[in-house]
Design an enzyme around this catalytic site. Structure first.
Site, PDB file in Angstrom:
ATOM      1  N   GLN A  73      19.061 -36.578 -75.214  1.00 43.38           N
ATOM      2  CA  GLN A  73      19.307 -36.368 -76.638  1.00 43.38           C
ATOM      3  C   GLN A  73      19.639 -37.667 -77.380  1.00 43.38           C
ATOM      4  O   GLN A  73      19.813 -37.643 -78.605  1.00 43.38           O
ATOM      5  CB  GLN A  73      20.452 -35.369 -76.836  1.00 43.38           C
ATOM      6  CG  GLN A  73      20.128 -33.959 -76.407  1.00 43.38           C
ATOM      7  CD  GLN A  73      19.085 -33.292 -77.274  1.00 43.38           C
ATOM      8  OE1 GLN A  73      18.766 -33.743 -78.362  1.00 43.38           O
ATOM      9  NE2 GLN A  73      18.539 -32.178 -76.791  1.00 43.38           N
ATOM     10  N   HIS A  99       9.318 -34.678 -74.942  1.00 45.89           N
ATOM     11  CA  HIS A  99       9.169 -33.727 -76.044  1.00 45.89           C
ATOM     12  C   HIS A  99      10.359 -33.718 -76.995  1.00 45.89           C
ATOM     13  O   HIS A  99      10.351 -32.981 -77.991  1.00 45.89           O
ATOM     14  CB  HIS A  99       8.885 -32.315 -75.509  1.00 45.89           C
ATOM     15  CG  HIS A  99      10.050 -31.630 -74.858  1.00 45.89           C
ATOM     16  ND1 HIS A  99      10.672 -30.549 -75.428  1.00 45.89           N
ATOM     17  CD2 HIS A  99      10.683 -31.873 -73.701  1.00 45.89           C
ATOM     18  CE1 HIS A  99      11.643 -30.132 -74.638  1.00 45.89           C
ATOM     19  NE2 HIS A  99      11.671 -30.922 -73.584  1.00 45.89           N
ATOM     20  N   SER A 108      13.296 -37.683 -71.954  1.00 44.54           N
ATOM     21  CA  SER A 108      12.247 -36.671 -71.971  1.00 44.54           C
ATOM     22  C   SER A 108      11.318 -36.882 -73.159  1.00 44.54           C
ATOM     23  O   SER A 108      11.769 -37.239 -74.254  1.00 44.54           O
ATOM     24  CB  SER A 108      12.884 -35.275 -72.054  1.00 44.54           C
ATOM     25  OG  SER A 108      11.898 -34.267 -72.074  1.00 44.54           O
ATOM     26  N   GLY A 158      13.193 -34.275 -68.510  1.00 44.59           N
ATOM     27  CA  GLY A 158      14.609 -34.567 -68.355  1.00 44.59           C
ATOM     28  C   GLY A 158      15.246 -33.876 -67.168  1.00 44.59           C
ATOM     29  O   GLY A 158      16.104 -34.451 -66.481  1.00 44.59           O
ATOM     30  N   CYS A 178      17.738 -24.567 -73.011  1.00 45.87           N
ATOM     31  CA  CYS A 178      17.578 -24.396 -71.563  1.00 45.87           C
ATOM     32  C   CYS A 178      18.457 -23.285 -71.012  1.00 45.87           C
ATOM     33  O   CYS A 178      18.308 -22.884 -69.865  1.00 45.87           O
ATOM     34  CB  CYS A 178      17.898 -25.714 -70.848  1.00 45.87           C
ATOM     35  SG  CYS A 178      16.755 -27.031 -71.283  1.00 45.87           S
ATOM     36  N   THR A 180      -0.021 -36.623 -58.229  1.00 47.09           N
ATOM     37  CA  THR A 180      -0.948 -37.260 -59.165  1.00 47.09           C
ATOM     38  C   THR A 180      -0.275 -37.466 -60.516  1.00 47.09           C
ATOM     39  O   THR A 180       0.374 -36.563 -61.043  1.00 47.09           O
ATOM     40  CB  THR A 180      -2.196 -36.387 -59.350  1.00 47.09           C
ATOM     41  OG1 THR A 180      -2.818 -36.187 -58.076  1.00 47.09           O
ATOM     42  CG2 THR A 180      -3.185 -37.051 -60.298  1.00 47.09           C
TER      43      THR A 180
END
Length: 385
Positions: free
Chosen positions: A180, A202, A200, A70, A326, A238
């Site tokens: 979220q 996770h 995101s 994110g 975060c 990559t």
């Protein structure tokens, strides 16, 4: 007993995600840029993941750009769009409650000469659309508004906001941080007028370190990662094939039996907020029910510091958050969101966030509420000494 109620920080990987990640690490480990068979197999995982994600949004798989998560998606959307469209103007509009991965790029753009307008919210964390109407003009090139606030679960009117923006200035781009909200709401970017959307892995039971940015076709945006020219030159490097494969599987899985999952989350939220409201000195932040996100409950516990209460719960095997994960490495930083909604100063350091997932149970929430009911009076007595 372990009760994990910090799913807005991260979620555990589902079994299906674990299986495909392991397979791409152990067996199908080729580089998707390689021309041999091993590379083609890896490339097929990337294409399949893009197709799975695109299906959940009803967009083209060519409009899905894979990132490291994110934060990178938000940085690319904000900075990349601003730099690519600078000739059209230098005004950018955002809100006072954005995640640091939006707010800090905005601050960086201000040092480059861009004008950034920060929209206020009401006491529930909902952005003022009247302020948005006043802020958007012919110089506006980008508006960035999160769909769900990561701290209090406020649900922003992004569809109406996008209509206002495009009506006032058809050239302006509309970005939403959906980290979220993706997996919690049915999102249709083309229908809603969203040009850029960040998500995101996770947060939806996928791997860490992978996410995506939806970029509407023909949207002007400059890459931030330069090198080998992967992903049509928009994001060199990559491909993280295990992460991308896992993200695609997580996206497909989270939208299966979607209504049933979301109804269950809202029922859990109603149950838990009901228990919290029965406790003395507890204030639930934000709106309730369907006017808010289904998986986030923010509450202030007067007379008890959030850090103390967090560790008290942890001693009972209950894991929660004192705010945005975060920002946890910057303990001196007060919450922009809580200040924006006007939370009383003495409560700013007394807030905990509880966040649920499809694995959360009613019994777990009752267990957490029971511990709170027992611990709060004791902690307040200690605090008064």
């Amino acid at each position: 007993m372990e009760i994990y109620l910090d799913n807005s920080a991260t979620t555990k990987c589902s079994e299906r995600v674990r299986e495909i990640v392991c397979k791409t690490m152990e067996l199908d480990y080729g580089n998707p840029s390689s021309l041999h068979h091993k590379g083609v197999v890896a490339e097929n995982y990337v294409k399949a993941a893009a197709a799975k994600i695109a299906k959940t949004l009803k967009v083209s798989e060519k409009e899905i750009l894979f990132t490291s998560g994110g934060t990178e998606s938000n940085n690319l959307a904000v900075i990349g769009a601003a730099l690519a469209n600078r000739r059209g103007g230098n005004r950018i509009v955002t809100t006072q409650i954005e995640h640091p991965s939006v707010r800090m790029p905005m601050e960086r753009l201000e040092t480059l000469g861009f004008e950034v307008v920060y929209l206020p919210t009401d006491a529930y964390g909902v952005v003022s659309l009247d302020a948005l109407r006043e802020a958007v003009n012919e110089e506006t090139i980008l508006v960035s508004m999160m769909q769900v606030n990561n701290e209090i679960g406020a649900l922003e009117p992004v569809e109406e906001a996008a209509r206002i923006v495009h009506a006032a200035n058809p050239r302006a781009l509309f970005h939403t941080d959906a980290v979220q909200s993706y997996g919690k709401f049915m999102i249709r970017p083309k229908k809603c007028g969203i040009d850029l959307l960040s998500a995101s892995g996770h947060k939806i039971h996928g791997p860490k370190g992978v996410g995506f940015l939806y970029i509407r076709e023909k949207t002007k945006i400059k890459p931030l990662m330069l090198g080998g020219g992967q992903q049509a030159g928009m994001r060199s490097g990559t491909h993280n094939v295990p992460g991308i494969a896992g993200l695609g599987e997580a996206a497909a899985e989270i939208y299966e039996n979607f209504d049933e999952k979301i109804n269950a989350l809202y029922a859990l939220k109603e149950q838990f907020t009901g228990r919290l409201s029965q406790l003395d000195g507890v204030t639930v932040n934000g709106k309730a029910g369907r006017e808010s996100a289904p998986h986030i409950v923010s509450a202030a516990f007067s007379g008890v510091r959030s850090e103390v209460l967090l560790h008290t719960l942890e001693e009972h095997g209950i894991y929660v958050s004192a705010g945005s994960a975060c920002a946890s490495n910057r303990p001196s930083a007060s919450s922009h969101t809580l200040k924006a909604v006007g939370l009383e100063k003495e409560l700013l350091d007394s807030v905990l966030r509880f966040s649920f997932s499809v694995y959360t149970t009613a019994e777990e929430l009752d267990g957490a509420a029971d511990v709170l009911a027992d611990a709060l009076p004791k902690l307040r007595r200690y605090a008064r000494r």
